[in-house]
Design an enzyme around this catalytic site. Structure first.
Site, mmCIF file in Angstrom:
data_model
loop_
_atom_site.group_PDB
_atom_site.id
_atom_site.type_symbol
_atom_site.label_atom_id
_atom_site.label_comp_id
_atom_site.label_asym_id
_atom_site.label_seq_id
_atom_site.Cartn_x
_atom_site.Cartn_y
_atom_site.Cartn_z
ATOM 1 N N ASP A 142 0.680 -0.661 -0.286
ATOM 2 C CA ASP A 142 -0.152 0.140 -0.062
ATOM 3 C C ASP A 142 0.418 1.019 0.309
ATOM 4 O OD1 ASP A 142 -1.932 2.392 -0.013
ATOM 5 O OD2 ASP A 142 -2.178 1.303 2.661
ATOM 6 N N LYS A 149 2.763 11.469 -3.772
ATOM 7 C CA LYS A 149 1.955 10.286 -4.567
ATOM 8 C C LYS A 149 1.185 11.869 -4.607
ATOM 9 C CE LYS A 149 -1.394 6.970 -3.537
ATOM 10 N NZ LYS A 149 -2.032 6.126 -2.943
ATOM 11 N N GLU A 153 -7.010 0.647 -4.176
ATOM 12 C CA GLU A 153 -7.296 0.726 -3.075
ATOM 13 C C GLU A 153 -8.830 0.304 -2.049
ATOM 14 O OE1 GLU A 153 -6.135 4.597 -2.083
ATOM 15 O OE2 GLU A 153 -3.946 3.446 -2.858
ATOM 16 N N ASP A 155 -13.175 5.185 1.226
ATOM 17 C CA ASP A 155 -11.182 5.418 1.560
ATOM 18 C C ASP A 155 -11.136 6.408 1.439
ATOM 19 O OD1 ASP A 155 -8.428 5.295 1.500
ATOM 20 O OD2 ASP A 155 -8.207 4.198 0.040
#
Lengths: 626, 107, 174
Positions: A25, A85, A182, A204
């Site tokens: 992850d 990211k 994800e 999420d």
């Protein structure tokens, strides 16, 4: 020494040949690595016993990753890259100018790069450093190099962001089997855990992004029905909001980079404390010697950020629309991401669906766990009794006359998918046609993301509107696109693997790979050599011992063959290595030879032992003799 | 003849089986390949084979085929944590030598 | 792997009777069974097979989507009967139909500029009902193979399909 794990029936591999599968992850704030051991998915720890590795890299004197880098965040903010990211697959023009970053950005022909004490770094390199750290954690915990890895990405990531993530994995020396969305990973973790069937909505909320996915699980097939989200909304925004509020309350303005970082860190702590208690506070001395005391109640905080939580519910409603579902058709709501620890988030999402969201699997770990489960299936450790059918998050189209977008693959199409559409020339005698590939939901090209442009040449001269040019879009199971164009009469074709316009060129990747490989390569060759020597030595020892005991089972010719093979191998082992790879190969070859030549001998010894056992002697005695 | 699992190994096996949702026990075996090639095998069991011997230890069932049993008699299976690693470990009184990684052995 | 699968028509592929009426549950479950066999994930370690699997798996998905949607399913059935439908150039409609379309478009635009979500949802429901009615009628004509009538209805259905997309996009953007 590698400890053993339980394999599925008849799937245990040969000794020293394990299929180690890991799931990563790669988060905005934290990253995790997990694996399936003895059928159970577990998150791996580093030497400090930590599972959550801060996605932070410091390029000061040396490269520091994770918590070591995090400690440098306030003292060396310009060299400490956090939330990288957010920059993956983005162009310089994409940079959010409302956020004050402490970095020296470099605009390198449209690409985002960051100038550090160690030179200019691009987001792919920074991510690769984080991935390399996670890979090393896995090697230490599992005793072996991973065979394959699944890396998770936000479902909302576009093609450029996915490509960049895959590049980072390759740069870190990983065999990337799959990029997995994800929320899908989270659903896998819950779905297989509870052996549930039904429709899940995954909410999420991570540090930097919000992802919403709706999936159904029926008879072992996961089907993604819709995805949505917001690539610029996450826990960090809550921290920003609170830190602005703190500045306001304390009458501060224009903080330097160090002090901004201090406030942000404390805002984050406050947020975390308020998930446990009704009130939180801190006091801190800024670089200007200014003392800041701050106290806030949960209610006060919740009023401050309620609009942000409200904003997260819009993509939820949109995803429901896309999936053509009502909210009461959702069987379970799964909470993922550290930010869902906030009670207000759980409460408001719960209210929307009129049910308690699922939180039984740690929201920080659930994605990595799901990724490791899929990696385990993809490397073949588990006969897969389930399958994942993913969808494309954004529509893909082509530019037509007047800067308009003609959609070729609509968003939320099940993957893989190939679609073709015919176009024609608009001028008499036109011999070339440019294909401009775009991604997005808007109708005008300028509002969508440009992915690639290429030209089909050699169209035979015809009156406008006569030629038939077929453009085919193919998206593979990873969500990566390739496009081809073909003139149907002559068969002239042209095609392109879509590389992100704002990513890295092949040459850049090549050069970066070369550099990282040449460093890693030497270490690996030495290790392989050492392993080969140990294996060879162990084989020689055991054959010699067996000869000492049972040489009478062999003919003279066989005996001399075995002795010859042993001698050859011993000579090779005595050589000083200059070319490690070459010597390793030779040792392996000769070890194999010896193994083969002595295998009959081994069988005869085994038969002899069993014969003895069957003739009524005590088995322990036999065991002692062989 | 006996094969034993320590309490911690048995507890882990039980937990893994529960998590897996099926399976009746644990299979221990040795595989041969080449000369030194005796290697441990550790698998979940869904079906019993004809030549299987069954042992019960600390509440779990351990299955061993007749051929393997000669090399495994007296073995104790343990579950250990060593640094950042964790997993199963064999203590086999029959072995004279182990390879560095503990996965293959000679008798 | 069975390469011939790419030669099969969509009904043969899912082993379903070639008709407009379709057992959706059977279609879904056949699609899942086929994907479980041919999805490229099953061949992650074999590049040659996974390339073939990619085309087969894409073909299955496309076939599934075509049959799932009544409009594309009707057009596909006509195609199998070698009857072409030209939705782009054949724009002859009755004045009543055209008038109704104009009215619908206007009301969508009105609701959009007023950001009236309730009104849009109401229009959406109305469009869905009209489309459903058309599908029922198309089904009846398929039963008696009256292709000219079917073509007319398909043209109308495609209008509703487009309007539904417009409403959907408008609602998403609001």
């Amino acid at each position: 020494m590698a400890l053993l794990q339980i394999a599925e029936p008849d799937l245990s591999g040969n000794p020293h040949q394990h299929n180690i599968a890991i799931g990563i992850d790669l988060g905005t704030t934290n990253s995790l690595v997990a694996t399936v051991r003895s059928g159970e998915a577990t998150v791996l720890v580093n030497h400090d016993g930590c599972k959550l590795i801060p996605s932070i890299v410091n390029y000061g004197k040396e490269t520091q990753i994770g918590s070591q880098a995090a400690t440098l965040r306030s003292t060396d903010p310009s060299n400490t890259i956090v939330s990288v990211k957010r920059f993956m697959g983005r162009s310089f023009a994409d940079l959010d100018t409302t956020i004050r970053y402490p970095y020296k950005f470099v605009n390198s022909s449209g690409l985002i790069q960051i100038d550090t004490a160690q030179g200019v770094k691009n987001p792919v390199e920074v991510s690769a450093d984080i991935l390399r750290y996670l890979r090393n954690m896995a090697v230490e915990a599992l005793g072996e190099e991973p065979t394959g890895v699944v890396i998770t990405v936000p479902a909302y990531f576009d093609d450029a962001q996915r490509q960049a993530t895959r590049q980072a994995g390759e740069l870190a020396g990983l065999n990337v089997l799959r990029l997995l969305n994800e929320p899908t990973a989270a659903a896998i973790a819950y779905g297989l855990d509870s052996k549930n069937e039904g429709t899940f909505l995954v909410y999420d909320l991570g540090g930097g992004t919000l992802d919403v996915s709706i999936l159904s699980l029926t008879k072992g097939v996961f089907e993604v029905l819709a995805v949505g989200g917001d690539t610029h909304l996450g826990g960090d925004d809550f921290d920003h909001r609170l830190s602005c509020y703190i500045m306001e309350k304390a009458g501060l303005s224009q903080l330097n980079d160090e002090d901004s970082a201090i406030l942000l860190i404390n805002a984050k702590k406050i947020k975390e404390q308020l998930s446990q208690s009704e009130k939180a506070s801190f006091s801190v001395v800024l670089s200007t010697k200014r003392l800041v005391n701050f106290v806030i109640t949960r209610t006060e905080y919740e009023n401050l950020v309620r609009h942000l939580v409200q904003k997260t519910l819009l993509p939820v409603k949109k995803a429901l629309r896309d999936a053509k579902l009502d909210k009461d058709q959702i069987d379970e709501v799964i909470m993922v991401g550290g930010s869902t620890r906030m009670l207000l988030v759980r409460q408001m999402v719960g209210e929307l669906f009129g049910r308690e969201p699922l939180t039984s699997i740690n929201p920080d770990e659930v994605v990595a766990i799901g990724a490791s489960i899929q990696a385990d299936v993809l490397v073949g450790n588990k006969k897969d009794d389930w399958l994942l059918l993913d969808v494309t998050p954004l529509s893909l189209g082509v530019e037509t006359m007047g800067g308009l977008v003609e959609k070729i693959i609509p968003r939320n199409s099940t993957l893989p998918i190939a679609r073709a559409q015919d176009f024609t020339t608009y001028k008499d005698g036109q011999t070339a046609m440019t294909v401009h590939v775009v991604q997005g939901e808007r109708e005008l090209v300028k509002d969508c993301r440009s992915l690639a442009k290429f030209t089909l040449r050699g169209i035979p001269q015809m009156v406008a509107g006569q030629a038939r040019i077929r453009i085919t879009y193919q998206i593979d199971a990873d969500g990566l696109l390739s496009v081809s164009a073909k003139e149907m009469m002559t068969g002239v074709t042209s095609s392109i693997e879509v590389k992100p316009s704002f990513g890295l060129s092949d040459e850049q990747i090549g050069a970066m790979l070369q550099e990282s490989i040449s460093n890693a390569n030497h270490d690996m060759q030495v290790r392989l050599y050492q392993e080969a020597v140990v294996d060879a030595q162990a084989l020689i020892d055991s054959v010699e011992k067996a000869l000492y005991l049972d040489a009478d089972l062999l003919t003279e010719e066989e005996l001399s063959q075995i002795n010859n093979a042993i001698m050859k191998l011993k000579i090779t082992l005595a050589k000083a290595p200059d070319d490690y790879a070459q010597l390793t190969n030779k040792i392996k070859q000769q070890t194999d030879d010896l193994n083969q030549i002595s295998s009959n001998f081994a069988n005869r010894r085994m038969d002899k032992a069993i014969h003895h056992a069957l003739s009524g002697r005590d088995i322990n005695e036999v065991a002692d003799k062989i | 003849m006996a094969i034993r699992a320590t309490e911690s190994a048995a507890a882990r096996v039980q937990a893994f089986l529960t998590k897996r949702g099926k399976g009746i026990g644990l299979r221990l075996g040795v595989k041969t390949s080449g000369c030194s090639g005796l290697a441990y095998k550790l698998e979940f069991v869904d079906t019993i084979n004809q030549d299987d011997q069954t042992f019960e230890s600390n509440g779990i069932k351990i299955f061993v085929d007749a051929k393997s049993l000669q090399y495994l008699d007296g073995t104790v299976l343990d579950y250990v944590k060593e640094g950042v690693q964790e997993g199963f470990k064999f203590t086999n009184p029959n072995t004279k030598d182990e390879c560095g990684c503990g996965e293959s052995f000679t008798v | 792997m069975n390469k011939n699968i790419l030669q099969q028509n969509y009904y043969q592929l899912f082993d379903l009777p070639q008709s407009f009426m379709l057992d959706m549950t059977a279609l879904k479950s056949k699609m899942r069974t086929l994907q479980q066999e041919y999805h490229p994930d099953n061949f992650a370690n074999d590049s040659e097979l996974s390339t073939l699997a990619l085309s087969i798996s894409s073909y299955i998905n496309h076939a599934y989507n075509t049959l799932l949607n009544p409009l594309t399913r009707a057009i596909y059935l006509l195609e199998l009967a070698k009857i072409a439908v030209d939705l782009v150039h054949d724009t002859k409609f009755t004045p009543e139909f055209l008038l109704k379309q104009i009215e619908l478009r206007e009301s969508i635009e009105e609701a959009e500029s007023a950001s009236d979500i309730d009104a849009l949802e109401e229009i959406e429901q109305q469009l869905k009902d009209e489309a459903d009615n058309l599908v029922v009628t198309i089904n009846q004509y398929f039963a008696v193979q009256q292709y000219n009538e079917i073509i007319e209805l398909i043209k109308q259905l495609s209008f509703y399909d487009k309007l539904l997309q417009v409403v959907d996009r408008t609602l998403s953007n609001l």
